[in-house]
Write a protein that holds these residues in place. Structure first.
Motif, short mmCIF file in Angstrom:
data_model
loop_
_atom_site.label_atom_id
_atom_site.label_comp_id
_atom_site.label_asym_id
_atom_site.label_seq_id
_atom_site.Cartn_x
_atom_site.Cartn_y
_atom_site.Cartn_z
N UNK A 8 0.98 -1.03 0.04
CA UNK A 8 0.35 -0.14 0.44
C UNK A 8 0.48 1.40 -0.55
N UNK A 9 0.11 2.35 -0.86
CA UNK A 9 1.80 3.00 -1.26
C UNK A 9 0.96 4.05 0.22
N UNK A 10 2.09 5.06 0.35
CA UNK A 10 2.23 6.21 1.20
C UNK A 10 0.71 7.29 0.46
N UNK A 11 0.20 7.69 -0.56
CA UNK A 11 -0.87 8.52 -1.02
C UNK A 11 -2.59 8.05 -0.39
N UNK A 12 -2.88 6.22 -0.59
CA UNK A 12 -3.30 5.82 0.89
C UNK A 12 -3.79 5.12 1.94
N UNK A 13 -2.54 5.99 2.41
CA UNK A 13 -2.81 5.54 4.33
C UNK A 13 -2.49 7.36 4.48
N UNK A 14 -3.31 7.46 5.78
CA UNK A 14 -3.51 8.53 6.27
C UNK A 14 -2.95 9.15 6.64
N UNK A 15 -2.70 10.11 6.26
CA UNK A 15 -1.66 11.39 6.83
C UNK A 15 -2.45 12.59 7.87
N UNK A 16 -1.65 12.64 8.85
CA UNK A 16 -1.77 14.06 10.22
C UNK A 16 -1.46 15.28 9.38
N UNK A 17 -2.06 16.19 9.54
CA UNK A 17 -2.24 17.32 9.38
C UNK A 17 -0.99 18.33 9.71
N UNK A 18 0.31 17.08 10.92
CA UNK A 18 1.56 18.39 10.98
C UNK A 18 2.76 17.10 10.27
#
Lengths: 200, 141
Positions: A8-18
Motif C-alpha cells: 500500500x502506497x503512502x497516498x493510500x495511508x491516512x496522513x496527519x496535518x502536522x
C-alpha cells in the motif's frame, strides 16, 4: 499507527496535518515582489503577474487570510523556499509536501534561483517515500524524472494550468478534511474535488 | 457605461482578467488596444460632460421654480413650507447625482492624462491598481 501491508502506497495511508508542509517559492510581500520584478532571471513576478495590486488581492491577501487556519491544524508553512533548503523538506516527519512554485522552461523557480528537473530530483533523499504535490503549472517532465529516480515517492500534479487563488482555497478544505476525517491524501483529494465540483 | 465597466472590458479584451496562474505568461498588450481604451474613455467623458450640463441646468430650473412658487404662494406659509422642503430634497438628490458624475469625470480626466503617455503594459498596471486599490488614507513609508 496501524500496520498496513507494504504494497500500500503512502497516498493510500491516512496522513496527519502536522505531517504536511506547504512551501512557497514565490514572493509574498510587496518588497519581495518588486525585488523579483527587477531581476531579469525571475520569470514569475515579471511575466505571470500583471501588477502588484492584482497579485496582492489574489495571492497575498488570500494566503494571509488562510495561513492562520493552516497553522492551527499543524501544517508547516515555509515562505521564500530557497533551492538549498529544499532537501530539509523531505524529512521522515514530512509525509505530504506541497510545493507552490513557478514552472518555466523546464525548470522550477525557487525564491533564489531556478532548479532543473534533474537537480530537483537529486535533492530528494533516495529512500523518501512521502508524497510530493507539485502545485506547479504542468510539470510533467519533473514528475516523470522524480518517478523514475525515486520510485518510493508518490508524485501528484495537475495537467492543467494552476490558478493559485483556487489552489490555496482547495488546500484549505483539503487540510481540514484530512484533519477531521483522518483520510488518506487520495481519499481526501477525491472528496474535496467532488465538493468543489458540486459547487460549480 | 460605467468607468469600471470600460476598464474591466479592456482587461477582458487583453486577456488580463484571468486569475494568476503558476505557469505560462500573461498576454501582451498592444498600442491598438490602448488606443481603443483611450477612445472609449473620451467618448464616455464627453457623455459625462453633457450629463453635468443637464444636471446643472436641472439644478438651476428647480431653484428658479422654487423661487417662483415662493413668490406665488407668499401669502400661504404652509404651501411655502412644502415648497421649501420639496425643493431642498430635490436639490439634495441632484447634488448627489452631480457628485457621482463629477467623481467619474475626475477619474476619467486622470486616466486620459496618464494613459496616452505610458506604455500599453503600464496601462494594465494603472488599471488593475485603480480597480483593486482604494486611495491611501494614512501616510505610507
Amino acid at each position: 499507527m496501524a500496520n498496513y501491508p507494504s504494497h500500500i502506497r503512502n497516498a493510500e495511508l491516512p496522513v496527519k496535518t502536522d505531517q504536511c508542509i506547504l512551501a512557497f517559492t514565490i514572493p509574498l510581500s510587496q518588497r519581495e515582489f518588486f525585488d523579483h520584478v527587477k531581476k531579469p532571471e525571475k520569470d514569475f513576478a515579471r511575466n505571470c503577474c500583471s501588477s502588484w495590486s492584482k497579485y496582492r488581492k489574489e495571492v497575498v491577501e488570500v494566503l494571509s487570510e488562510l495561513e492562520p487556519g493552516y497553522k492551527r491544524l499543524g501544517v508547516q508553512i515555509i515562505h521564500r523556499l530557497k533551492a538549498n533548503d529544499l532537501n530539509s523538506c523531505f524529512t521522515q516527519k514530512c509525509r505530504y509536501m506541497i510545493l507552490i512554485a513557478h514552472w518555466y522552461c523546464n525548470e522550477v523557480e525557487f525564491y533564489d534561483q531556478m532548479l532543473s528537473c534533474t537537480e530537483f530530483a537529486s535533492v530528494i533523499p533516495e529512500d523518501y517515500d512521502g508524497i510530493i504535490d507539485l502545485c506547479v503549472c504542468t510539470p510533467e517532465p519533473l514528475a516523470q524524472i522524480i518517478k523514475d529516480s525515486r520510485p518510493d515517492c508518490t508524485i501528484r500534479y495537475s495537467h492543467t494550468r494552476a490558478s493559485l487563488s483556487f489552489w490555496l482555497q482547495f488546500y484549505n478544505v483539503f487540510f481540514h478534511t484530512i484533519h477531521k476525517d483522518e483520510l488518506s491524501p487520495n481519499e481526501a483529494f477525491e472528496k474535496v474535488t467532488k465538493e468543489f465540483l458540486n459547487q460549480l | 457605461m460605467k468607468i469600471e465597466a470600460i476598464l474591466t472590458e479592456f482587461l477582458e479584451h487583453t486577456q488580463r482578467s484571468k486569475n494568476i496562474d503558476m505557469g505560462g505568461s500573461v498576454a501582451a498588450v498592444n498600442d491598438d488596444q490602448k488606443n481603443l481604451l483611450v477612445n472609449n474613455l473620451i467618448r464616455e467623458n464627453q457623455f459625462n460632460k453633457s450629463l453635468i450640463v443637464v444636471i446643472t441646468a436641472m439644478f438651476v430650473v428647480l431653484f428658479g421654480v422654487a423661487i417662483f412658487f415662493c413668490f406665488y404662494y407668499r401669502n400661504s406659509p404652509q404651501t411655502m413650507g412644502i415648497i421649501f422642503g420639496g425643493s431642498f430634497l430635490g436639490i439634495m438628490g441632484i447634488m448627489k447625482a452631480l457628485q457621482g458624475v463629477w467623481e467619474k469625470k475626475c477619474k476619467m480626466d486622470m486616466l486620459l492624462t496618464i494613459i496616452p503617455n505610458i506604455s500599453a503594459e503600464q496601462v494594465v498596471v494603472v488599471i488593475e491598481t485603480l480597480l483593486n486599490e482604494k486611495p491611501a488614507t494614512a501616510s505610507v513609508n
